[in-house]
Scaffold this motif. Structure first.
Motif, mmCIF file in Angstrom:
data_model
loop_
_atom_site.group_PDB
_atom_site.id
_atom_site.type_symbol
_atom_site.label_atom_id
_atom_site.label_comp_id
_atom_site.label_asym_id
_atom_site.label_seq_id
_atom_site.Cartn_x
_atom_site.Cartn_y
_atom_site.Cartn_z
ATOM 1 N N LEU A 160 0.844 -1.205 0.000
ATOM 2 C CA LEU A 160 0.000 0.000 0.000
ATOM 3 C C LEU A 160 0.877 1.251 0.000
ATOM 4 C CD1 LEU A 160 -3.267 0.632 1.889
ATOM 5 C CD2 LEU A 160 -1.418 2.267 2.191
ATOM 6 N N LEU A 161 1.883 1.268 0.865
ATOM 7 C CA LEU A 161 2.782 2.423 0.929
ATOM 8 C C LEU A 161 3.598 2.560 -0.348
ATOM 9 C CD1 LEU A 161 4.033 2.165 4.630
ATOM 10 C CD2 LEU A 161 2.280 3.675 3.693
ATOM 11 N N LYS A 183 -7.243 -4.040 -2.900
ATOM 12 C CA LYS A 183 -7.402 -3.086 -1.807
ATOM 13 C C LYS A 183 -6.145 -2.246 -1.645
ATOM 14 C CE LYS A 183 -9.702 -4.219 1.835
ATOM 15 N NZ LYS A 183 -10.149 -4.843 3.112
ATOM 16 N N GLU A 184 -4.990 -2.866 -1.716
ATOM 17 C CA GLU A 184 -3.724 -2.130 -1.578
ATOM 18 C C GLU A 184 -3.558 -1.140 -2.720
ATOM 19 O OE1 GLU A 184 -0.898 -5.411 0.732
ATOM 20 O OE2 GLU A 184 -1.133 -5.480 -1.448
ATOM 21 N N TYR A 185 -3.894 -1.550 -3.930
ATOM 22 C CA TYR A 185 -3.778 -0.647 -5.067
ATOM 23 C C TYR A 185 -4.728 0.539 -4.922
ATOM 24 C CZ TYR A 185 -4.492 1.283 -9.711
ATOM 25 O OH TYR A 185 -4.622 2.158 -10.762
ATOM 26 N N TYR A 186 -5.998 0.257 -4.633
ATOM 27 C CA TYR A 186 -7.020 1.302 -4.592
ATOM 28 C C TYR A 186 -6.736 2.311 -3.484
ATOM 29 C CZ TYR A 186 -11.661 3.435 -4.253
ATOM 30 O OH TYR A 186 -12.711 4.340 -4.204
ATOM 31 N N PHE A 187 -6.528 1.827 -2.279
ATOM 32 C CA PHE A 187 -6.321 2.757 -1.162
ATOM 33 C C PHE A 187 -4.927 3.365 -1.172
ATOM 34 C CE2 PHE A 187 -9.935 0.266 0.409
ATOM 35 C CZ PHE A 187 -10.790 1.297 0.755
ATOM 36 N N GLY A 188 -3.972 2.682 -1.796
ATOM 37 C CA GLY A 188 -2.663 3.293 -1.981
ATOM 38 C C GLY A 188 -2.743 4.488 -2.919
ATOM 39 N N LYS A 189 -3.505 4.333 -4.033
ATOM 40 C CA LYS A 189 -3.727 5.447 -4.951
ATOM 41 C C LYS A 189 -4.461 6.587 -4.245
ATOM 42 C CE LYS A 189 -3.456 5.507 -9.030
ATOM 43 N NZ LYS A 189 -2.481 6.047 -10.000
ATOM 44 N N CYS A 233 -18.230 7.110 0.358
ATOM 45 C CA CYS A 233 -18.010 7.155 -1.094
ATOM 46 C C CYS A 233 -16.715 6.449 -1.475
ATOM 47 C CB CYS A 233 -17.977 8.603 -1.573
ATOM 48 S SG CYS A 233 -19.571 9.445 -1.496
ATOM 49 N N LEU A 234 -15.684 6.602 -0.653
ATOM 50 C CA LEU A 234 -14.400 5.966 -0.948
ATOM 51 C C LEU A 234 -14.526 4.449 -0.884
ATOM 52 C CD1 LEU A 234 -11.484 6.848 -1.609
ATOM 53 C CD2 LEU A 234 -10.972 6.628 0.834
ATOM 54 N N TYR A 235 -15.205 3.936 0.146
ATOM 55 C CA TYR A 235 -15.363 2.492 0.280
ATOM 56 C C TYR A 235 -16.337 1.935 -0.758
ATOM 57 C CZ TYR A 235 -12.576 1.824 4.477
ATOM 58 O OH TYR A 235 -11.524 1.721 5.357
ATOM 59 N N PHE A 236 -17.363 2.712 -1.099
ATOM 60 C CA PHE A 236 -18.282 2.268 -2.139
ATOM 61 C C PHE A 236 -17.571 2.231 -3.493
ATOM 62 C CE2 PHE A 236 -21.947 3.048 -5.100
ATOM 63 C CZ PHE A 236 -22.550 1.818 -4.901
ATOM 64 N N GLY A 237 -16.683 3.205 -3.717
ATOM 65 C CA GLY A 237 -15.875 3.183 -4.927
ATOM 66 C C GLY A 237 -14.998 1.943 -4.982
ATOM 67 N N TYR A 238 -14.445 1.540 -3.843
ATOM 68 C CA TYR A 238 -13.635 0.316 -3.805
ATOM 69 C C TYR A 238 -14.496 -0.908 -4.098
ATOM 70 C CZ TYR A 238 -11.284 -3.752 -1.937
ATOM 71 O OH TYR A 238 -10.762 -5.022 -1.789
ATOM 72 N N TYR A 239 -15.727 -0.911 -3.579
ATOM 73 C CA TYR A 239 -16.630 -2.039 -3.838
ATOM 74 C C TYR A 239 -16.900 -2.168 -5.335
ATOM 75 C CZ TYR A 239 -20.944 -4.726 -4.053
ATOM 76 O OH TYR A 239 -21.914 -5.655 -4.376
ATOM 77 N N GLU A 293 -3.102 -3.307 -15.228
ATOM 78 C CA GLU A 293 -2.875 -4.736 -15.440
ATOM 79 C C GLU A 293 -1.440 -5.109 -15.068
ATOM 80 O OE1 GLU A 293 -3.616 -8.053 -18.991
ATOM 81 O OE2 GLU A 293 -3.655 -5.901 -19.425
ATOM 82 N N TYR A 294 -0.504 -4.222 -15.374
ATOM 83 C CA TYR A 294 0.904 -4.493 -15.057
ATOM 84 C C TYR A 294 1.131 -4.524 -13.546
ATOM 85 C CZ TYR A 294 5.926 -3.660 -14.615
ATOM 86 O OH TYR A 294 7.256 -3.738 -14.257
ATOM 87 N N LEU A 295 0.583 -3.544 -12.830
ATOM 88 C CA LEU A 295 0.784 -3.481 -11.380
ATOM 89 C C LEU A 295 0.149 -4.672 -10.673
ATOM 90 C CD1 LEU A 295 0.193 0.327 -10.659
ATOM 91 C CD2 LEU A 295 2.324 -0.938 -10.346
ATOM 92 N N LEU A 296 -1.024 -5.068 -11.142
ATOM 93 C CA LEU A 296 -1.721 -6.175 -10.491
ATOM 94 C C LEU A 296 -1.122 -7.530 -10.841
ATOM 95 C CD1 LEU A 296 -5.438 -4.980 -10.762
ATOM 96 C CD2 LEU A 296 -3.897 -4.843 -8.806
ATOM 97 N N SER A 297 -0.182 -7.554 -11.792
ATOM 98 C CA SER A 297 0.527 -8.799 -12.071
ATOM 99 C C SER A 297 1.535 -9.123 -10.969
ATOM 100 C CB SER A 297 1.244 -8.709 -13.423
ATOM 101 O OG SER A 297 2.281 -7.737 -13.386
ATOM 102 N N PHE A 298 1.861 -8.124 -10.157
ATOM 103 C CA PHE A 298 2.709 -8.321 -8.981
ATOM 104 C C PHE A 298 1.822 -8.729 -7.799
ATOM 105 C CE2 PHE A 298 5.087 -5.392 -11.670
ATOM 106 C CZ PHE A 298 6.354 -5.947 -11.644
ATOM 107 N N PRO A 299 2.415 -9.177 -6.713
ATOM 108 C CA PRO A 299 1.608 -9.572 -5.542
ATOM 109 C C PRO A 299 1.021 -8.352 -4.809
ATOM 110 C CG PRO A 299 3.942 -9.800 -5.045
ATOM 111 C CD PRO A 299 3.857 -9.494 -6.518
ATOM 112 N N VAL A 300 0.166 -7.620 -5.513
ATOM 113 C CA VAL A 300 -0.502 -6.440 -4.957
ATOM 114 C C VAL A 300 -2.010 -6.686 -5.014
ATOM 115 C CG1 VAL A 300 -0.920 -3.959 -5.225
ATOM 116 C CG2 VAL A 300 1.340 -4.904 -5.734
#
Length: 275
Positions: A4-5, A98-104, A261-267, A88-95
């Motif tokens: 996430l960081l 949730k980590e991607y979305y809230f990290g962004k 709104c942030l959590y609904f966006g993640y959903y 697609e490239y970032l998610l090919s790593f062990p990410v």
């Protein structure tokens, strides 16, 4: 947590390299500089002077430019990665998603709130150097208002970005949403009040659901405790909340709305096709 960081750090670096961040920083720093150069802090209007007078102007300008600036810079945060193939490239790593979305979201929150906080700190430093009195409780309250306003519109931006695949279409939706909150909602409520027999308290209740309206009234309440400038609506607000309760509401409500709104966006992001 480390992933996430890492996503947060990548987003911050990308934002620092982009032209919109430089423009964003210059706008707010430039506003403060213009206020001091033109002698706003040395003038007195309706009994307000010094840093208080400058904050009054700064807040009124932020009501207009801050929401739309945050929306247009965050609404493409996910869709641009999707269109460029970076998602697609970032998610090919062990990410994880949730980590991607809230990290962004965390990285973008840092970059959109940093110029505001730096501008306010800059104003305090210049005020102290010039020997202008600083009303600290007002300064911290307005800083809190601007931070929660930035957070709620950042959350709106991520919700739109998660819902719409096309970045260009997302910009159009964000702009219409901003117009709706800024002007259309007020005009619609005024027309509804004039042409219908709906109880005015219901209309006032709808109005204070609008985070921009809450921000506007909260800013006025520090300079006009009786809220005479907004007319009969003042009786509804003061009778229903009271000054202290409304100040707390203006800080807590945007946080709750923005978090939802942030959590609904993640959903939505986790349930939709990613590419």
């Amino acid at each position: 947590m480390s992933n996430l960081l890492l996503i947060t750090k990548i987003d911050i670096k990308e934002s620092f390299r982009s032209k919109w961040f430089l423009l964003y920083l210059l706008i707010f720093a430039g506003l403060i500089a213009v206020f001091f150069v033109t002698g706003v802090v040395d003038s007195r209007v309706a009994g307000f002077s010094g840093l208080t007078r400058m904050l009054l102007l700064f807040i009124q300008i932020c009501i207009i430019i801050l929401p739309i600036f945050i929306l247009i810079t965050t609404v493409r945060s996910i869709s641009s990665d999707r269109e460029a193939g970076a998602l697609e490239y970032l998610l090919s790593f062990p990410v994880s998603l949730k980590e991607y979305y809230f990290g962004k979201a965390l990285g973008r929150a840092f970059t959109v709130l940093l110029p505001i906080v730096l501008a306010l700190i800059f104003s305090v430093i210049i005020s102290i150097i010039k020997g202008v009195s600083v009303t600290w409780d007002l300064f911290f309250y307005y800083t809190g208002l601007l931070v929660v306003l930035g957070f709620v519109f950042l959350s709106f931006g991520f919700l739109i970005s998660s819902s719409i695949k096309s970045g260009e279409f997302g910009l159009g939706v964000a702009f219409l949403f901003w117009l709706f909150l800024l002007a259309f909602l007020d005009l619609a409520l005024i027309g509804l009040m004039m042409q219908s027999a709906i109880n005015e308290n219901i209309i006032y209740s709808i109005a204070i659901i609008n985070p921009l309206q809450v921000f506007r009234i909260a800013a006025m309440s520090m300079f006009d405790p009786n809220l005479a400038v907004i007319g009969p609506a003042a009786y509804f607000i003061l009778d229903s909340f009271g000054k202290v309760s409304f100040i707390l509401y203006s800080l807590i409500y945007p946080i709750i709305l923005g978090s939802f709104c942030l959590y609904f966006g993640y959903y939505l992001f986790s349930k939709r096709d990613l590419v």
